[in-house]
Design an enzyme around this catalytic site. Structure first.
Site, PDB file in Angstrom:
ATOM      1  N   CYS A  71     -29.136  17.356 -27.148  1.00  0.00           N
ATOM      2  CA  CYS A  71     -28.520  17.826 -25.896  1.00  0.00           C
ATOM      3  C   CYS A  71     -28.491  19.339 -25.717  1.00  0.00           C
ATOM      4  CB  CYS A  71     -27.082  17.348 -25.778  1.00  0.00           C
ATOM      5  SG  CYS A  71     -26.853  15.627 -26.107  1.00  0.00           S
ATOM      6  N   HIS A 132     -22.112  21.482 -21.823  1.00  0.00           N
ATOM      7  CA  HIS A 132     -22.485  21.484 -23.245  1.00  0.00           C
ATOM      8  C   HIS A 132     -23.214  22.741 -23.713  1.00  0.00           C
ATOM      9  CE1 HIS A 132     -23.370  18.534 -26.807  1.00  0.00           C
ATOM     10  NE2 HIS A 132     -22.438  19.441 -27.062  1.00  0.00           N
TER      11      HIS A 132
END
Ligand SMILES: *[C@@H]1O[C@H](CO)[C@@H](O)[C@H](O)[C@H]1NC(C)=O
Ligand SMILES: *[C@@H]1O[C@H](CO)[C@@H](O)[C@H](O)[C@H]1NC(C)=O
Ligand SMILES: *[C@@H]1O[C@H](CO)[C@@H](O)[C@H](O)[C@H]1NC(C)=O
Ligand SMILES: *[C@@H]1O[C@H](CO)[C@@H](O)[C@H](O)[C@H]1NC(C)=O
Length: 576
Positions: A71, A132
């Site tokens: 990610c 993130h």
């Protein structure tokens, strides 16, 4: 050839500019969705009619690649058009992503995202869903790594990521590890204390009792802090923000996908009259999985399949809003940040990770299953319907594509690793501009892909491969994710070579006996790797231990610490 391509793309863009206003952009990213989970990529048991509609009405990319199989680095590359190593967004240790919200690392402020370029060009820009890429640097509210610092005007979503620990009853990604470190901490503490007392009694070394006392207090304090952190993990790391405000801590999973959908629809409706960029970044289908009751138990693939079908419903609802407002001049892009996470098995033994079709491996590996992701582009005014493009494309191509189409020029002060996709969308260029792609496992160059000009072959050479465990399986089930170094990998010198055009499943490594061009191919790839490595600059590592560990003074907390950082203001604030 390159010049010709460049000329056609310049001409194409100027034609576009002359005949129509600049397009809107709707970018959709699902978390950990496998390429084999989607109907239009061959799945006939999961229902994704809305995602499939994008393929039918636009172009389907069959060799679309994430710049990283994880990610945080993958999203860094997506937003900037640059390999994560160039931004220090690639880890040298086991942990390749942010796991604590109060970490000091994040996307460096001097990185340029497509949102910041488009904002300068007058676009309204929004991020709805997962970020993130860091949050704070020096205190609990400086928000140096907050999305609004990277060109987004509006943010609704979670600054960190969704984790098993975020939803009660879904187990934990950490507790086993945390318990181990707490035990070690207690042992070290007791042994040190006992030794110090003994030394004092025996008179070998004189340590003042006060020092022993202070050190014990400090140690107990640190232990208490770490204990409190893991005990209250959910509140501290799983929270929802609207712009700079924490509005739900911890976030509730109930109707979160519906709220993301509503926020996205409202954003489009607010900005339908001016050019906009909306990045919808789903928190699903990363574990912990959740769905609303109307999707629960409806798919053929358990909770995971239900979650995929709910995301598909959401995509359809957002597309309907575009169509309802006749926003045909909107480029829609659909993708996943990396391959399905094969090792995600729930505590009850249900598969909670995605499916990567025929491709080997998954999330956290550079096998095709980790990096080959769905890639769909729809732009009714420009793209012919039902196109399929098999050449190499990268998620890093979105940056130059958006920048060019917005009317801005590409930054000249940095290397951009992606290429403008406009010629492809207009059906003009049939050859990919990516001659080489570099596949990283965190900060380690793992493999090189060579899309050889004037040849059908797509070579891929691995310098190392992950050691699957148990042996013979298709993932790293003992460690839950594959790691990139040391005893977790096997090095290959000469590299392990495949021809993906003939062997997309990466089953049959080539040898000098089976491939007459073996030596020249390996030599060229090694030279390309050397050239690429020389183009890298030394930058601060944003995923070093000191940049990923919990720093209590960076902890965002919407209530007092005595209330354990709990609040729910979701109801008090309607969307403006
Ligand atoms: C469709 O997706 C599900 C869920 O990931 C998977 O279990 C199944 O094998 C896939 N089916 C096909 C035909 O790829
Ligand atoms: C946090 O740091 C920022 C930037 O250095 C500063 O402007 C702000 O006043 C600080 N806030 C607090 C609460 O200390
Ligand atoms: C989500 O659930 C809450 C609480 O039941 C409700 O107030 C809210 O309207 C719901 N939001 C959406 C978009 O469904
Ligand atoms: C590497 O760089 C050299 C010098 O710029 C260039 O001549 C060569 O073609 C490059 N090789 C590859 C494989 O990229």
């Amino acid at each position: 050839m390159r010049f010709l391509l460049w000329m056609t793309s310049v001409l194409a863009v100027s034609v576009l500019n002359a005949t129509q206003p600049r397009p809107n952009f709707l970018l959709i990213m699902v978390d950990d969705l496998g390429i084999g989970d989607v109907g239009c990529y061959g799945n006939n048991t999961i229902r994704t009619p809305n995602i499939d509609r994008l393929a039918k009405e636009g172009v389907k990319l069959t060799q679309h690649l994430a710049a990283s199989p994880l990610c945080t680095p993958s999203r860094s590359a997506f937003l900037t058009g640059r390999y994560p190593v160039r931004s220090g967004m690639a880890s040298m240790s086991r942990i390749g992503v942010y796991i604590f919200s109060a970490a000091s690392g994040g996307l460096p402020n001097d990185e340029l995202t497509f949102a910041s370029v488009l904002k300068k060009e007058g676009y309204s820009t929004g991020l709805i869903g997962k970020w993130h890429l860091g949050l704070n640097c020096v205190n609990s509210s400086d928000h140096c790594h907050h999305p609004l610092n990277y060109g987004f005007d509006y943010f609704y979503g979670i600054p960190m990521t969704n984790l098993r620990d975020c939803i009660p009853g879904h187990g934990s990604a950490f507790i086993a590890g945390a318990a181990k470190s707490m035990k070690a901490l207690i042992q070290i503490g007791c042994i040190t204390l006992a030794t110090a007392i003994m030394l004092n009694y025996s008179g070998i070394i004189k340590i003042h009792w006060k020092v022993i006392c202070y050190v014990s207090i400090l140690f107990t304090f640190l232990f208490g802090l770490v204990f409190l952190f893991f005990w209250n993990f959910r509140n501290l790391n799983c929270f929802l923000m609207r712009n700079h405000q924490v509005i739900q801590q911890p976030f509730k999973s109930e109707n979160l996908t519906q709220r993301i959908t509503k926020e996205s629809v409202d954003f489009i409706s607010r900005h339908k009259d001016n050019p906009f960029l909306l990045f919808v970044s789903y928190t699903q289908v990363h574990t912990a999985l959740y769905v609303e009751s109307q999707f629960r138990g409806k798919s053929n693939h358990g909770l995971y399949g239900d979650a995929v079908e709910e995301v598909d419903w959401s995509v359809g609802t957002i597309l309907d809003e575009l169509d309802k407002n006749s926003l045909h001049n909107t480029l829609v892009y659909f993708t996943s940040d990396n391959g399905g996470h094969l090792e995600e098995i729930s505590s009850s033994g249900e598969v909670h990770g995605g499916w990567n079709g025929i491709y080997k491996g998954g999330k956290a590996t550079s096998w095709e299953g980790g990096i080959r992701v769905p890639g769909l582009l729809r732009w009714p005014d420009v793209i012919k319907t039902g196109m399929v493009f098999d050449e190499t494309t990268s998620q890093m191509d979105i940056f130059p594509t958006l920048v060019t189409l917005s009317g801005a020029t590409l930054p000249q002060d940095r290397i951009i690793d992606g290429y403008d996709l406009t010629p492809l969308m207009q059906g003009e260029s049939v050859k990919s501009e990516h001659e080489f792609l570099f596949h990283y496992c965190n900060a380690y160059l793992n493999a090189v892909r060579w899309n050889q000009r004037n040849s059908k072959s797509i070579w891929k050479a691995f310098f190392f491969t992950p050691n699957f465990q148990p042996e013979g399986s298709n993932g790293c089930f003992d460690t839950h994710v594959c790691f990139c170094y040391g005893s977790f990998v096997t090095h290959h010198d000469p590299p392990l070579l495949f021809d993906l055009s003939k062997d997309p499943e990466e089953k049959n490594p080539l040898t000098p006996q089976t491939e007459i061009h073996y030596y020249t191919v390996v030599k060229t790839i090694q030279q390309a790797a050397k050239n690429h490595t020389e183009s890298l600059q030394v930058v601060a590592n944003q995923l070093s231990w000191s940049n990923i560990l919990w720093k209590p003074w960076l902890q965002a907390c919407c209530s007092s610490w005595f209330d354990l950082c709990y609040c729910d203001k979701e109801k008090e604030f309607g969307v403006e």
